[in-house]
Design a protein around this motif. Structure first.
Motif, mmCIF file in Angstrom:
data_model
loop_
_atom_site.group_PDB
_atom_site.id
_atom_site.type_symbol
_atom_site.label_atom_id
_atom_site.label_comp_id
_atom_site.label_asym_id
_atom_site.label_seq_id
_atom_site.Cartn_x
_atom_site.Cartn_y
_atom_site.Cartn_z
ATOM 1 N N PHE A 307 0.844 -1.211 0.000
ATOM 2 C CA PHE A 307 0.000 0.000 0.000
ATOM 3 C C PHE A 307 0.870 1.248 0.000
ATOM 4 C CE2 PHE A 307 -3.866 -2.407 0.979
ATOM 5 C CZ PHE A 307 -4.798 -1.644 0.287
ATOM 6 N N GLY A 308 1.933 1.208 0.781
ATOM 7 C CA GLY A 308 2.864 2.340 0.866
ATOM 8 C C GLY A 308 3.445 2.669 -0.500
ATOM 9 N N TYR A 311 0.635 4.016 -2.862
ATOM 10 C CA TYR A 311 0.272 5.392 -2.512
ATOM 11 C C TYR A 311 1.341 6.376 -2.994
ATOM 12 C CZ TYR A 311 -0.908 9.419 0.411
ATOM 13 O OH TYR A 311 -1.220 10.671 0.860
ATOM 14 N N LYS A 312 2.608 5.931 -2.792
ATOM 15 C CA LYS A 312 3.731 6.774 -3.230
ATOM 16 C C LYS A 312 3.706 6.968 -4.745
ATOM 17 C CE LYS A 312 8.625 6.875 -2.135
ATOM 18 N NZ LYS A 312 9.743 6.035 -1.710
ATOM 19 N N MET A 314 1.038 6.712 -6.690
ATOM 20 C CA MET A 314 -0.120 7.540 -7.052
ATOM 21 C C MET A 314 0.176 9.019 -6.863
ATOM 22 S SD MET A 314 -3.667 5.664 -6.057
ATOM 23 C CE MET A 314 -4.344 7.146 -5.495
ATOM 24 N N LYS A 315 0.870 9.284 -5.734
ATOM 25 C CA LYS A 315 1.222 10.665 -5.393
ATOM 26 C C LYS A 315 2.157 11.254 -6.454
ATOM 27 C CE LYS A 315 2.254 13.003 -1.120
ATOM 28 N NZ LYS A 315 2.973 12.887 0.145
ATOM 29 N N LEU B 72 -3.646 -4.283 -6.278
ATOM 30 C CA LEU B 72 -3.796 -2.825 -6.359
ATOM 31 C C LEU B 72 -3.592 -2.312 -7.782
ATOM 32 C CD1 LEU B 72 -1.960 -1.703 -3.087
ATOM 33 C CD2 LEU B 72 -4.399 -1.542 -3.559
#
Lengths: 322, 146
Positions: A307-308, A311-312, A314-315, B72
Protein backbone atom coordinates in the motif's frame (compact mmCIF):
# COMPACT_ATOMS: atom_id res chain seq x y z
CA UNK A 1 30.28 -48.74 50.17
CA UNK A 2 27.33 -47.38 48.29
CA UNK A 3 26.76 -50.63 46.45
CA UNK A 4 26.80 -52.78 49.53
CA UNK A 5 24.53 -50.36 51.30
CA UNK A 6 22.12 -50.41 48.42
CA UNK A 7 22.22 -54.20 48.27
CA UNK A 8 21.50 -54.32 51.96
CA UNK A 9 18.58 -51.95 51.55
CA UNK A 10 17.35 -53.92 48.59
CA UNK A 11 17.38 -57.13 50.57
CA UNK A 12 15.68 -55.80 53.66
CA UNK A 13 13.58 -52.72 53.27
CA UNK A 14 12.46 -53.60 49.77
CA UNK A 15 11.24 -57.03 50.77
CA UNK A 16 9.10 -55.52 53.49
CA UNK A 17 8.04 -52.69 51.26
CA UNK A 18 7.13 -54.94 48.39
CA UNK A 19 4.91 -57.06 50.61
CA UNK A 20 3.17 -53.89 51.76
CA UNK A 21 3.01 -52.55 48.22
CA UNK A 22 1.50 -55.72 46.79
CA UNK A 23 -0.98 -55.96 49.61
CA UNK A 24 -2.52 -52.64 48.59
CA UNK A 25 -2.18 -52.31 44.80
CA UNK A 26 -1.52 -48.75 43.67
CA UNK A 27 -3.77 -47.65 40.86
CA UNK A 28 -4.56 -44.41 39.14
CA UNK A 29 -7.97 -42.94 39.73
CA UNK A 30 -10.25 -43.53 36.71
CA UNK A 31 -10.44 -39.78 36.24
CA UNK A 32 -6.64 -39.65 35.99
CA UNK A 33 -6.05 -42.55 33.59
CA UNK A 34 -8.69 -41.28 31.15
CA UNK A 35 -8.10 -37.59 31.58
CA UNK A 36 -6.86 -35.18 28.96
CA UNK A 37 -5.37 -33.16 31.80
CA UNK A 38 -1.64 -33.48 32.12
CA UNK A 39 -0.30 -36.00 34.60
CA UNK A 40 2.53 -34.76 36.78
CA UNK A 41 4.87 -36.77 39.02
CA UNK A 42 6.17 -35.48 42.32
CA UNK A 43 9.47 -37.01 43.46
CA UNK A 44 10.34 -36.42 47.11
CA UNK A 45 14.11 -36.86 47.26
CA UNK A 46 14.17 -36.94 51.06
CA UNK A 47 12.15 -40.17 51.01
CA UNK A 48 14.34 -42.11 48.56
CA UNK A 49 16.58 -44.75 50.14
CA UNK A 50 18.35 -45.69 46.90
CA UNK A 51 17.12 -49.29 46.92
CA UNK A 52 16.67 -49.30 43.14
CA UNK A 53 13.31 -51.05 43.31
CA UNK A 54 12.11 -48.48 40.75
CA UNK A 55 15.01 -49.34 38.43
CA UNK A 56 14.24 -53.04 38.60
CA UNK A 57 10.49 -52.49 38.34
CA UNK A 58 11.05 -50.42 35.21
CA UNK A 59 13.22 -53.14 33.67
CA UNK A 60 10.72 -55.87 34.50
CA UNK A 61 7.76 -54.05 33.03
CA UNK A 62 9.43 -52.45 30.01
CA UNK A 63 11.86 -55.17 28.89
CA UNK A 64 9.47 -56.04 26.04
CA UNK A 65 10.04 -52.56 24.62
CA UNK A 66 13.85 -52.85 24.72
CA UNK A 67 15.77 -53.00 21.44
CA UNK A 68 16.69 -56.34 19.91
CA UNK A 69 19.41 -55.31 17.44
CA UNK A 70 20.42 -57.33 14.42
CA UNK A 71 24.15 -58.01 14.27
CA UNK A 72 26.50 -57.43 12.58
CA UNK A 73 25.47 -53.80 12.19
CA UNK A 74 25.54 -52.42 8.65
CA UNK A 75 28.60 -50.33 7.87
CA UNK A 76 27.76 -46.64 8.20
CA UNK A 77 29.38 -43.76 6.31
CA UNK A 78 31.24 -41.60 6.98
CA UNK A 79 33.39 -43.28 9.60
CA UNK A 80 32.64 -40.66 12.24
CA UNK A 81 29.11 -42.05 12.71
CA UNK A 82 29.28 -43.76 16.10
CA UNK A 83 27.94 -47.26 16.66
CA UNK A 84 26.00 -47.16 19.92
CA UNK A 85 25.58 -50.70 21.15
CA UNK A 86 24.25 -51.35 24.64
CA UNK A 87 22.86 -54.81 23.88
CA UNK A 88 25.81 -56.53 25.59
CA UNK A 89 25.64 -54.13 28.56
CA UNK A 90 21.98 -54.43 29.44
CA UNK A 91 22.78 -54.76 33.14
CA UNK A 92 24.34 -51.29 33.37
CA UNK A 93 22.21 -49.41 35.87
CA UNK A 94 24.39 -46.52 37.02
CA UNK A 95 23.33 -44.32 34.12
CA UNK A 96 20.59 -44.02 31.49
CA UNK A 97 20.90 -46.40 28.54
CA UNK A 98 18.47 -47.80 25.95
CA UNK A 99 18.01 -50.67 28.44
CA UNK A 100 17.84 -48.57 31.60
CA UNK A 101 15.31 -45.74 31.58
CA UNK A 102 15.61 -44.73 35.25
CA UNK A 103 18.60 -44.81 37.57
CA UNK A 104 19.57 -43.54 41.00
CA UNK A 105 21.92 -40.61 41.45
CA UNK A 106 23.44 -39.95 44.86
CA UNK A 107 24.81 -36.89 46.61
CA UNK A 108 26.51 -36.41 49.98
CA UNK A 109 25.06 -33.27 51.47
CA UNK A 110 24.47 -31.58 54.79
CA UNK A 111 20.86 -31.39 55.89
CA UNK A 112 20.16 -29.41 59.09
CA UNK A 113 23.78 -29.77 60.22
CA UNK A 114 23.81 -33.52 59.61
CA UNK A 115 25.82 -35.33 56.90
CA UNK A 116 23.42 -37.24 54.72
CA UNK A 117 23.46 -39.21 51.48
CA UNK A 118 20.55 -38.32 49.23
CA UNK A 119 19.30 -40.62 46.48
CA UNK A 120 17.56 -39.28 43.41
CA UNK A 121 15.67 -41.29 40.78
CA UNK A 122 16.51 -39.77 37.38
CA UNK A 123 14.66 -40.26 34.11
CA UNK A 124 13.00 -38.18 31.40
CA UNK A 125 11.40 -35.03 32.83
CA UNK A 126 8.47 -35.18 30.34
CA UNK A 127 8.59 -31.46 29.52
CA UNK A 128 5.36 -29.55 28.96
CA UNK A 129 6.67 -28.45 25.57
CA UNK A 130 9.21 -31.19 24.87
CA UNK A 131 11.91 -30.15 22.37
CA UNK A 132 12.57 -33.84 21.61
CA UNK A 133 9.00 -34.13 20.32
CA UNK A 134 8.63 -30.72 18.73
CA UNK A 135 11.95 -30.76 16.87
CA UNK A 136 12.00 -34.42 15.77
CA UNK A 137 12.33 -34.08 11.98
CA UNK A 138 10.04 -37.04 11.22
CA UNK A 139 7.34 -36.87 13.84
CA UNK A 140 8.70 -40.08 15.36
CA UNK A 141 8.48 -38.52 18.81
CA UNK A 142 5.04 -37.70 20.12
CA UNK A 143 3.38 -36.17 23.13
CA UNK A 144 0.17 -37.65 24.44
CA UNK A 145 -2.70 -35.51 25.68
CA UNK A 146 -1.78 -36.49 29.24
CA UNK A 147 1.69 -34.95 28.76
CA UNK A 148 3.69 -38.16 28.31
CA UNK A 149 6.34 -37.85 25.61
CA UNK A 150 7.54 -41.00 23.92
CA UNK A 151 9.26 -42.24 20.77
CA UNK A 152 7.75 -44.49 18.14
CA UNK A 153 10.37 -47.23 17.60
CA UNK A 154 8.86 -48.03 14.19
CA UNK A 155 9.47 -44.49 12.90
CA UNK A 156 12.60 -43.33 14.73
CA UNK A 157 15.74 -43.16 12.55
CA UNK A 158 18.09 -42.76 15.51
CA UNK A 159 19.57 -39.47 14.33
CA UNK A 160 19.83 -38.41 17.98
CA UNK A 161 18.54 -34.89 17.36
CA UNK A 162 16.17 -35.42 20.29
CA UNK A 163 19.18 -35.96 22.55
CA UNK A 164 20.92 -32.91 21.09
CA UNK A 165 17.99 -30.62 21.88
CA UNK A 166 17.09 -32.18 25.25
CA UNK A 167 18.29 -29.85 28.04
CA UNK A 168 19.18 -32.95 30.09
CA UNK A 169 20.44 -35.14 27.19
CA UNK A 170 18.13 -37.96 28.27
CA UNK A 171 17.41 -40.09 25.16
CA UNK A 172 19.89 -42.88 24.42
CA UNK A 173 20.53 -44.59 21.09
CA UNK A 174 20.79 -48.24 20.14
CA UNK A 175 22.26 -49.00 16.73
CA UNK A 176 21.02 -51.91 14.60
CA UNK A 177 17.28 -51.53 15.13
CA UNK A 178 14.51 -49.61 13.45
CA UNK A 179 13.36 -48.38 10.09
CA UNK A 180 16.76 -47.02 9.02
CA UNK A 181 17.83 -50.60 8.30
CA UNK A 182 15.18 -50.72 5.54
CA UNK A 183 15.99 -47.33 4.01
CA UNK A 184 19.65 -46.39 3.58
CA UNK A 185 21.48 -47.83 6.59
CA UNK A 186 24.88 -46.78 5.25
CA UNK A 187 23.99 -43.12 4.77
CA UNK A 188 21.03 -42.15 6.95
CA UNK A 189 19.92 -42.99 10.47
CA UNK A 190 21.66 -45.00 13.15
CA UNK A 191 19.11 -46.99 15.14
CA UNK A 192 16.36 -45.97 17.52
CA UNK A 193 16.30 -43.59 20.51
CA UNK A 194 14.99 -44.83 23.85
CA UNK A 195 13.91 -43.21 27.10
CA UNK A 196 11.27 -43.41 29.81
CA UNK A 197 7.76 -43.46 28.33
CA UNK A 198 6.15 -43.10 31.76
CA UNK A 199 4.65 -46.61 31.28
CA UNK A 200 2.03 -45.00 29.00
CA UNK A 201 0.46 -48.37 28.27
CA UNK A 202 -0.01 -49.10 31.99
CA UNK A 203 -1.42 -45.63 32.62
CA UNK A 204 -3.92 -46.15 29.79
CA UNK A 205 -5.16 -49.20 31.70
CA UNK A 206 -5.41 -47.28 34.96
CA UNK A 207 -2.23 -48.78 36.38
CA UNK A 208 0.69 -46.94 37.93
CA UNK A 209 4.06 -46.53 36.21
CA UNK A 210 6.26 -49.42 37.38
CA UNK A 211 8.73 -47.17 39.23
CA UNK A 212 5.91 -45.77 41.37
CA UNK A 213 4.22 -49.09 41.95
CA UNK A 214 7.44 -50.83 43.05
CA UNK A 215 8.70 -48.06 45.34
CA UNK A 216 8.56 -49.23 48.95
CA UNK A 217 8.83 -45.71 50.30
CA UNK A 218 6.26 -43.81 48.22
CA UNK A 219 8.96 -41.51 46.89
CA UNK A 220 6.91 -40.70 43.81
CA UNK A 221 3.36 -39.62 43.41
CA UNK A 222 1.48 -39.14 40.14
CA UNK A 223 -1.73 -37.23 39.54
CA UNK A 224 -3.43 -34.35 37.80
CA UNK A 225 -1.11 -31.39 37.22
CA UNK A 226 -3.22 -28.96 39.23
CA UNK A 227 -3.33 -31.28 42.29
CA UNK A 228 0.33 -32.29 42.23
CA UNK A 229 1.67 -28.77 41.70
CA UNK A 230 -0.45 -27.52 44.58
CA UNK A 231 0.79 -30.35 46.79
CA UNK A 232 4.44 -29.78 45.79
CA UNK A 233 4.23 -26.12 46.70
CA UNK A 234 2.55 -26.90 50.01
CA UNK A 235 5.21 -29.47 50.97
CA UNK A 236 8.00 -27.07 49.96
CA UNK A 237 6.45 -24.34 52.11
CA UNK A 238 5.92 -26.66 55.06
CA UNK A 239 9.35 -28.30 55.02
CA UNK A 240 11.41 -25.44 53.61
CA UNK A 241 12.18 -27.68 50.62
CA UNK A 242 13.31 -26.71 47.15
CA UNK A 243 11.49 -27.46 43.90
CA UNK A 244 12.92 -28.43 40.51
CA UNK A 245 11.03 -29.02 37.27
CA UNK A 246 8.24 -26.53 37.80
CA UNK A 247 9.93 -23.75 35.82
CA UNK A 248 12.72 -25.62 34.04
CA UNK A 249 12.50 -25.63 30.24
CA UNK A 250 9.23 -23.71 30.48
CA UNK A 251 7.82 -26.28 32.89
CA UNK A 252 8.01 -30.07 33.08
CA UNK A 253 5.68 -32.82 34.20
CA UNK A 254 8.17 -34.01 36.81
CA UNK A 255 8.70 -32.06 40.00
CA UNK A 256 11.51 -32.86 42.41
CA UNK A 257 11.39 -31.68 45.98
CA UNK A 258 14.69 -31.58 47.84
CA UNK A 259 15.79 -30.65 51.36
CA UNK A 260 18.83 -28.84 49.90
CA UNK A 261 19.05 -26.30 47.07
CA UNK A 262 19.40 -27.83 43.61
CA UNK A 263 22.56 -25.80 42.94
CA UNK A 264 24.17 -27.70 45.81
CA UNK A 265 22.70 -31.01 44.66
CA UNK A 266 23.98 -30.37 41.15
CA UNK A 267 27.49 -29.76 42.45
CA UNK A 268 27.46 -33.03 44.39
CA UNK A 269 26.01 -35.50 41.88
CA UNK A 270 28.03 -37.34 39.27
CA UNK A 271 27.24 -35.86 35.87
CA UNK A 272 28.16 -36.81 32.34
CA UNK A 273 26.95 -39.13 29.58
CA UNK A 274 23.65 -40.69 30.63
CA UNK A 275 23.87 -38.82 33.94
CA UNK A 276 21.71 -35.68 33.83
CA UNK A 277 22.41 -32.47 35.72
CA UNK A 278 20.22 -30.36 38.01
CA UNK A 279 21.11 -26.98 36.51
CA UNK A 280 18.62 -24.18 35.97
CA UNK A 281 17.19 -24.57 32.47
CA UNK A 282 15.49 -21.82 30.46
CA UNK A 283 12.73 -22.45 27.93
CA UNK A 284 14.64 -24.02 25.05
CA UNK A 285 11.85 -23.48 22.50
CA UNK A 286 11.19 -19.86 23.50
CA UNK A 287 13.39 -17.98 20.97
CA UNK A 288 12.30 -20.02 17.96
CA UNK A 289 8.64 -19.76 18.92
CA UNK A 290 8.84 -16.04 19.65
CA UNK A 291 10.09 -15.33 16.15
CA UNK A 292 7.37 -17.66 14.80
CA UNK A 293 4.78 -15.41 16.45
CA UNK A 294 5.94 -12.68 14.07
CA UNK A 295 4.32 -14.76 11.31
CA UNK A 296 0.97 -13.48 12.58
CA UNK A 297 1.83 -9.88 11.70
CA UNK A 298 3.92 -10.76 8.62
CA UNK A 299 0.95 -10.57 6.18
CA UNK A 300 0.06 -7.12 7.54
CA UNK A 301 3.64 -5.96 7.05
CA UNK A 302 3.59 -7.17 3.44
CA UNK A 303 0.20 -5.53 2.73
CA UNK A 304 1.30 -2.26 4.39
CA UNK A 305 4.51 -2.16 2.32
CA UNK A 306 2.52 -2.72 -0.90
CA UNK A 307 0.00 0.00 0.00
CA UNK A 308 2.86 2.34 0.87
CA UNK A 309 4.47 1.80 -2.53
CA UNK A 310 1.12 2.13 -4.33
CA UNK A 311 0.27 5.39 -2.51
CA UNK A 312 3.73 6.77 -3.23
CA UNK A 313 3.33 5.89 -6.92
CA UNK A 314 -0.12 7.54 -7.05
CA UNK A 315 1.22 10.67 -5.39
CA UNK A 316 4.08 10.83 -7.88
CA UNK A 317 1.66 10.37 -10.79
CA UNK A 318 -0.65 13.06 -9.38
CA UNK A 319 2.28 15.42 -8.95
CA UNK A 320 3.45 14.97 -12.53
CA UNK A 321 -0.13 15.58 -13.85
CA UNK A 322 -0.22 18.99 -12.23
CA UNK B 1 11.00 -1.55 -3.25
CA UNK B 2 12.42 -2.01 -6.73
CA UNK B 3 12.55 -5.27 -8.67
CA UNK B 4 16.27 -5.79 -8.12
CA UNK B 5 15.89 -5.46 -4.36
CA UNK B 6 12.90 -7.83 -4.42
CA UNK B 7 14.87 -10.40 -6.38
CA UNK B 8 17.77 -10.32 -3.91
CA UNK B 9 15.37 -10.40 -0.97
CA UNK B 10 13.54 -13.45 -2.34
CA UNK B 11 16.73 -15.34 -3.27
CA UNK B 12 18.38 -14.74 0.12
CA UNK B 13 15.26 -15.71 2.05
CA UNK B 14 14.75 -18.89 -0.01
CA UNK B 15 18.44 -19.81 0.31
CA UNK B 16 18.33 -19.62 4.10
CA UNK B 17 14.98 -21.40 4.26
CA UNK B 18 16.30 -24.36 2.27
CA UNK B 19 19.63 -24.44 4.11
CA UNK B 20 18.12 -24.30 7.59
CA UNK B 21 15.26 -26.57 6.50
CA UNK B 22 17.73 -29.32 5.68
CA UNK B 23 19.47 -28.38 8.92
CA UNK B 24 16.42 -29.65 10.78
CA UNK B 25 17.71 -33.11 9.94
CA UNK B 26 20.90 -34.21 11.67
CA UNK B 27 22.95 -34.39 8.46
CA UNK B 28 25.30 -31.41 8.43
CA UNK B 29 27.48 -32.72 11.24
CA UNK B 30 27.40 -36.30 10.00
CA UNK B 31 28.57 -35.28 6.54
CA UNK B 32 31.29 -32.81 7.70
CA UNK B 33 29.49 -29.73 6.31
CA UNK B 34 29.33 -28.17 9.78
CA UNK B 35 33.11 -28.68 10.02
CA UNK B 36 33.66 -26.08 7.28
CA UNK B 37 34.80 -22.87 8.98
CA UNK B 38 31.83 -20.53 9.41
CA UNK B 39 29.23 -23.28 8.98
CA UNK B 40 29.40 -24.77 12.48
CA UNK B 41 26.03 -23.18 13.30
CA UNK B 42 24.35 -25.56 10.82
CA UNK B 43 24.75 -28.34 13.38
CA UNK B 44 23.16 -26.25 16.14
CA UNK B 45 19.50 -27.17 15.99
CA UNK B 46 18.15 -24.22 17.98
CA UNK B 47 19.98 -21.77 15.70
CA UNK B 48 18.69 -23.39 12.50
CA UNK B 49 15.19 -23.55 14.05
CA UNK B 50 15.30 -19.81 14.83
CA UNK B 51 16.67 -18.81 11.41
CA UNK B 52 14.16 -21.05 9.60
CA UNK B 53 11.27 -19.36 11.41
CA UNK B 54 12.76 -15.90 10.78
CA UNK B 55 13.22 -16.60 7.05
CA UNK B 56 9.67 -18.03 6.84
CA UNK B 57 8.32 -14.83 8.38
CA UNK B 58 10.22 -12.73 5.82
CA UNK B 59 8.87 -14.95 3.02
CA UNK B 60 5.30 -14.37 4.19
CA UNK B 61 5.94 -10.60 4.14
CA UNK B 62 7.22 -10.96 0.57
CA UNK B 63 4.28 -13.04 -0.65
CA UNK B 64 1.68 -10.68 0.80
CA UNK B 65 3.55 -7.69 -0.61
CA UNK B 66 3.52 -9.29 -4.06
CA UNK B 67 -0.15 -10.33 -3.90
CA UNK B 68 -1.29 -6.89 -2.71
CA UNK B 69 0.78 -5.14 -5.37
CA UNK B 70 -0.84 -7.29 -8.07
CA UNK B 71 -4.31 -6.59 -6.70
CA UNK B 72 -3.80 -2.83 -6.36
CA UNK B 73 -2.38 -2.50 -9.85
CA UNK B 74 -5.15 -4.78 -11.18
CA UNK B 75 -2.48 -6.80 -12.91
CA UNK B 76 -3.49 -10.14 -14.40
CA UNK B 77 -0.80 -12.70 -14.95
CA UNK B 78 -0.91 -16.02 -16.74
CA UNK B 79 1.32 -18.74 -15.37
CA UNK B 80 3.26 -21.23 -17.42
CA UNK B 81 3.18 -24.90 -16.36
CA UNK B 82 6.51 -24.30 -14.57
CA UNK B 83 4.93 -21.31 -12.83
CA UNK B 84 1.92 -23.36 -11.76
CA UNK B 85 4.18 -26.02 -10.18
CA UNK B 86 6.22 -23.26 -8.53
CA UNK B 87 3.15 -21.53 -7.05
CA UNK B 88 1.59 -24.85 -5.99
CA UNK B 89 4.75 -26.08 -4.25
CA UNK B 90 5.34 -22.72 -2.56
CA UNK B 91 1.72 -22.58 -1.34
CA UNK B 92 1.97 -26.16 -0.08
CA UNK B 93 5.24 -25.38 1.69
CA UNK B 94 3.70 -22.35 3.37
CA UNK B 95 0.61 -24.23 4.53
CA UNK B 96 2.47 -27.29 5.86
CA UNK B 97 5.11 -25.00 7.38
CA UNK B 98 2.51 -22.93 9.23
CA UNK B 99 0.79 -26.07 10.53
CA UNK B 100 4.15 -27.42 11.72
CA UNK B 101 4.96 -24.09 13.38
CA UNK B 102 1.67 -24.19 15.32
CA UNK B 103 2.64 -27.66 16.59
CA UNK B 104 5.85 -26.24 18.11
CA UNK B 105 3.94 -24.22 20.69
CA UNK B 106 2.98 -25.83 24.02
CA UNK B 107 -0.16 -27.34 22.54
CA UNK B 108 -0.87 -30.74 21.08
CA UNK B 109 -3.15 -29.96 18.14
CA UNK B 110 -2.76 -32.91 15.76
CA UNK B 111 -2.81 -36.70 15.91
CA UNK B 112 0.68 -38.27 15.54
CA UNK B 113 -0.07 -39.64 12.06
CA UNK B 114 -0.93 -36.17 10.78
CA UNK B 115 2.37 -34.76 12.09
CA UNK B 116 4.27 -37.44 10.15
CA UNK B 117 2.17 -36.59 7.06
CA UNK B 118 3.01 -32.88 7.47
CA UNK B 119 6.74 -33.54 7.74
CA UNK B 120 6.83 -35.87 4.75
CA UNK B 121 4.69 -33.46 2.68
CA UNK B 122 6.96 -30.55 3.62
CA UNK B 123 10.03 -32.51 2.47
CA UNK B 124 8.33 -33.68 -0.77
CA UNK B 125 7.18 -30.13 -1.52
CA UNK B 126 10.62 -28.61 -0.99
CA UNK B 127 12.06 -31.20 -3.37
CA UNK B 128 9.41 -30.25 -5.96
CA UNK B 129 10.14 -26.55 -5.35
CA UNK B 130 13.92 -27.00 -5.77
CA UNK B 131 13.49 -29.14 -8.91
CA UNK B 132 11.19 -26.53 -10.45
CA UNK B 133 13.62 -23.71 -9.68
CA UNK B 134 16.53 -25.68 -11.17
CA UNK B 135 14.50 -26.63 -14.24
CA UNK B 136 13.52 -23.00 -14.73
CA UNK B 137 17.08 -21.75 -14.26
CA UNK B 138 18.87 -24.33 -16.41
CA UNK B 139 16.35 -24.46 -19.27
CA UNK B 140 15.46 -20.77 -18.94
CA UNK B 141 11.77 -21.48 -18.48
CA UNK B 142 9.74 -18.51 -17.27
CA UNK B 143 7.07 -18.73 -14.57
CA UNK B 144 4.85 -16.12 -16.22
CA UNK B 145 3.59 -15.84 -19.81
CA UNK B 146 4.70 -12.37 -20.89
Amino acid sequence: MNISRRKFLKGGVVAAGTIAATAVPKTLKASESNTDETLVTLIDISKCIGCEACVEGCKDVNSGKYPKPKKPFPKMYPNRVPVMDWSDKQDVNDRLTPYNWVYIQSADVEVAGEEKELFIPRRCMHCKNPPCVKLCPWGAARQQDNGISRFDPDLCMGGSKCKGVCPWKIPERQTGVGIYLDVMPALAGNGVMFKCDRCYNRIAKGEMPACIEECPNDVQKIGKASDIIKEAKEIAKKTGGYLYGLEENGGTNTIYISPVPFEELNSKIEKGKGKPHFKKVGDAMENGNNIALAMIVAPLAGIAAAFGKFYKGMKADGGSDE
Amino acid sequence: MNNKFMKYYYNIVIFFLILTGFGQMPIFKRFYIADIPGLGWLAEFYKTFFIHNLAATLLIVFIFYLLTTFLLNKKRVKLTMTGIVWVASLTGLLLTGILLTIKNFPINPYPPGFVVFLYLSHIALVMAFCMTALYSKILKKEYIIK
